[in-house]
Design an enzyme around this catalytic site. Sequence first.
Site, PDB file in Angstrom:
ATOM      1  N   ASP A 196       0.869  -1.303  -0.090  1.00  0.00           N
ATOM      2  CA  ASP A 196       0.043  -0.155   0.008  1.00  0.00           C
ATOM      3  C   ASP A 196       0.938   1.188  -0.144  1.00  0.00           C
ATOM      4  O   ASP A 196       1.715   1.313   0.981  1.00  0.00           O
ATOM      5  CB  ASP A 196      -0.714  -0.040   1.175  1.00  0.00           C
ATOM      6  CG  ASP A 196      -1.798   1.169   1.321  1.00  0.00           C
ATOM      7  OD1 ASP A 196      -1.866   2.163   0.483  1.00  0.00           O
ATOM      8  OD2 ASP A 196      -2.692   0.981   2.260  1.00  0.00           O
TER       9      ASP A 196
ATOM     10  N   THR B  78      -0.149   4.258   0.390  1.00  0.00           N
ATOM     11  CA  THR B  78      -0.737   5.241   1.457  1.00  0.00           C
ATOM     12  C   THR B  78       0.293   5.712   2.307  1.00  0.00           C
ATOM     13  O   THR B  78       0.867   4.807   3.255  1.00  0.00           O
ATOM     14  CB  THR B  78      -1.829   4.789   1.864  1.00  0.00           C
ATOM     15  OG1 THR B  78      -2.852   4.704   0.969  1.00  0.00           O
ATOM     16  CG2 THR B  78      -2.493   6.100   2.781  1.00  0.00           C
TER      17      THR B  78
ATOM     18  N   ASP C  50       4.425  10.827   2.878  1.00  0.00           N
ATOM     19  CA  ASP C  50       4.667  11.516   4.178  1.00  0.00           C
ATOM     20  C   ASP C  50       5.640  11.121   5.018  1.00  0.00           C
ATOM     21  O   ASP C  50       6.586  11.443   5.687  1.00  0.00           O
ATOM     22  CB  ASP C  50       3.330  11.277   4.824  1.00  0.00           C
ATOM     23  CG  ASP C  50       1.932  11.913   4.212  1.00  0.00           C
ATOM     24  OD1 ASP C  50       2.353  13.117   3.975  1.00  0.00           O
ATOM     25  OD2 ASP C  50       1.095  11.454   4.120  1.00  0.00           O
TER      26      ASP C  50
ATOM     27  N   GLY D  78      -2.298   0.538   5.003  1.00  0.00           N
ATOM     28  CA  GLY D  78      -2.903   1.535   5.752  1.00  0.00           C
ATOM     29  C   GLY D  78      -1.610   2.508   6.114  1.00  0.00           C
ATOM     30  O   GLY D  78      -0.628   2.422   6.228  1.00  0.00           O
TER      31      GLY D  78
END
Length: 103
Positions: free
Chosen positions: A23, A25, A29, A64
């Site tokens: 993932d 995601t 960041d 996640g």
Amino acid sequence: RVHYQKACMLPSAGSIKSNPVVDETGAGDCYRAGFAVALSEGKKIQECLKFASAAGALAVTKEGAVPSIPSREAVQKLLDWNDELNLDIADSMKQCNLPRGGG
């Protein structure tokens, strides 16, 4: 009034490979946070890029955004094994049995 700064080329952190991506995601960041951590610790730009790349590589291995945030210790362990064994990031993760993603 807009002010511009001259752009600069950053040195390459080298090729960073990861285990298969689970993932994406939060990967960016984690990369930026890793860079900020290394920079705040007084590391040189090249070291900041390498630390950030390892943080991003760990982040994509777990599903996640929040669960995949790697700890500072996990990133450093990955980098230490990488340097010690002269392996790429993916091989380092396998050799030192790092948890995927956060941890």
